[in-house]
Design a protein around this motif. Structure first.
Motif, PDB file in Angstrom:
ATOM      1  N   LEU A   1      19.919  34.231  40.315  1.00 40.83           N
ATOM      2  CA  LEU A   1      19.399  33.381  39.106  1.00 40.83           C
ATOM      3  C   LEU A   1      19.511  32.295  39.094  1.00 40.83           C
ATOM      4  O   LEU A   1      19.057  31.373  38.871  1.00 40.83           O
ATOM      5  CB  LEU A   1      20.026  34.478  37.777  1.00 40.83           C
ATOM      6  N   GLY A   2      20.358  31.438  41.050  1.00 43.07           N
ATOM      7  CA  GLY A   2      19.950  30.186  40.838  1.00 43.07           C
ATOM      8  C   GLY A   2      21.828  29.617  40.868  1.00 43.07           C
ATOM      9  O   GLY A   2      21.640  28.467  40.581  1.00 43.07           O
ATOM     10  N   LEU A   3      22.846  30.243  40.110  1.00 46.02           N
ATOM     11  CA  LEU A   3      24.311  30.362  39.834  1.00 46.02           C
ATOM     12  C   LEU A   3      24.950  29.937  40.707  1.00 46.02           C
ATOM     13  O   LEU A   3      24.625  30.237  42.004  1.00 46.02           O
ATOM     14  CB  LEU A   3      24.816  30.763  39.015  1.00 46.02           C
ATOM     15  N   THR A   4      25.868  28.686  40.728  1.00 45.43           N
ATOM     16  CA  THR A   4      26.933  28.877  42.041  1.00 45.43           C
ATOM     17  C   THR A   4      27.952  29.563  40.887  1.00 45.43           C
ATOM     18  O   THR A   4      28.214  29.756  40.105  1.00 45.43           O
ATOM     19  CB  THR A   4      27.362  27.035  41.930  1.00 45.43           C
ATOM     20  N   THR A   5      28.998  30.087  41.859  1.00 46.66           N
ATOM     21  CA  THR A   5      29.726  31.201  41.745  1.00 46.66           C
ATOM     22  C   THR A   5      31.170  30.866  42.302  1.00 46.66           C
ATOM     23  O   THR A   5      31.340  30.054  42.771  1.00 46.66           O
ATOM     24  CB  THR A   5      29.417  32.754  41.971  1.00 46.66           C
TER      25      THR A   5
END
Length: 309
Positions: free
Chosen positions: A155-159
């Motif tokens: 979904l394009g999130l950094t984590t």
């Protein structure tokens, strides 16, 4: 950003003359009931810095659950995705503080019943970053942790992930598969050595070097080190000569690091801000009391560490 994690209150006994012994009683100089859990401390303090935070987790329909939700709301954390359940009680951690060390006993309660299915896709779709702490206290979620982080990256999130200690000391996670989806892995030194079954920090880093993206290793008064591949940066600790307790200091470090990261800061800037927040944490009892708002944080930074924010 969205924080996924465990929720509990901390019942803290401070000022112990020594650690308790079986069959004997000692006196605490102070007793505090406060917001606990690595994830909630992280979310609380990150929100105090001005970052918009949504929390998803599970508590019971009881007074401690009310206390947790109200505490996070008071720091402007979005609690609309915290689940209230009548099937389990809210988690509790009893903390016994002696000098700068501590012993803890945790009742997991509702946190162990929280699962991947309890996290709405809409929460991830609306976020830009996912953080998770204390995966070993969340048995219902642990088996799907790779799926959670894989979905976040899709979904394009950094984590980011702070594993925290495994009470069973099994460390049974598919780290090779998981860490490819974790942008910032944030264990402390003892956790990293236990995860890799090594005796030195360099051996531990080498064991994971082909898996991790950014590795941040915390080590209390020795500061912290960040690795990207073979390159590293050491950040000295900010010393507080009047430590109240160190509960949540690592979580406050994480919050500072991630706040600076989301603001576009470089790794050196992220490390310094994280270290400062970890030190500010130790000026009050528990992990959140020093972080009422950013104005208060700036006051403590100047008065206690001669640092201007």
């Amino acid at each position: 950003m969205v924080v996924v994690g465990e929720l509990n209150v901390d019942l803290i006994a401070n000022g112990l003359p020594k650690f308790p012994e079986v069959g004997k009683e000692i006196i605490a100089n102070q007793f505090v009931t406060t917001l606990g859990s690595s994830s909630a401390i992280f979310a609380n303090n990150l929100s105090a810095f001005g970052t918009k935070v949504t929390f998803t987790g599970k508590v019971g329909n009881d007074n401690y659950g009310d206390f947790i939700v109200a505490s996070l709301q008071a720091r402007r954390v979005d609690v609309s995705n915290i689940i209230r359940t009548g099937k389990q009680d809210t988690g509790v951690t009893i903390v016994l503080n002696y000098d700068e060390d501590r012993a803890m006993v945790t009742y997991q309660g509702a946190m162990a019943a929280f699962t991947l299915g309890d996290i709405p896709d809409s929460v991830l779709e609306q976020a830009r970053h996912l953080h998770l702490s204390s995966i070993f206290l969340q048995e219902g979620l642990k088996k799907d942790i790779v799926s959670l982080f894989k979905k976040a990256k899709r979904l394009g999130l950094t984590t980011s992930l702070d594993p925290q200690w495994d009470p069973s000391e099994k460390w049974d996670i598919d780290w090779e598969n998981l860490l490819g989806y974790v942008d910032i892995f944030m264990p402390n030194q003892a956790e990293l050595k236990a995860i890799t079954n090594t005796t030195t920090i360099l051996a531990a880093v080498d064991a994971l070097r082909s898996f991790f993206n950014i590795l941040v290793v915390k080590n209390g008064r020795e500061g912290a080190v960040v690795w990207t591949g073979s390159d590293s940066i050491h950040q000295p600790a900010f010393f507080n000569n009047s430590v109240v307790d160190s509960i949540g200091a690592g979580d406050s470090f994480n919050a500072g690091f991630i706040h600076a990261f989301l603001q576009g800061g470089g790794l050196k800037e992220c490390m310094e801000f994280g270290a400062l927040m970890g030190a500010i944490n130790t000026t009050s009892s528990g992990g959140t009391m020093a972080f009422e708002n950013m104005s208060r944080v700036k006051e403590i930074a100047k008065s206690s560490f001669d640092y201007t924010l």
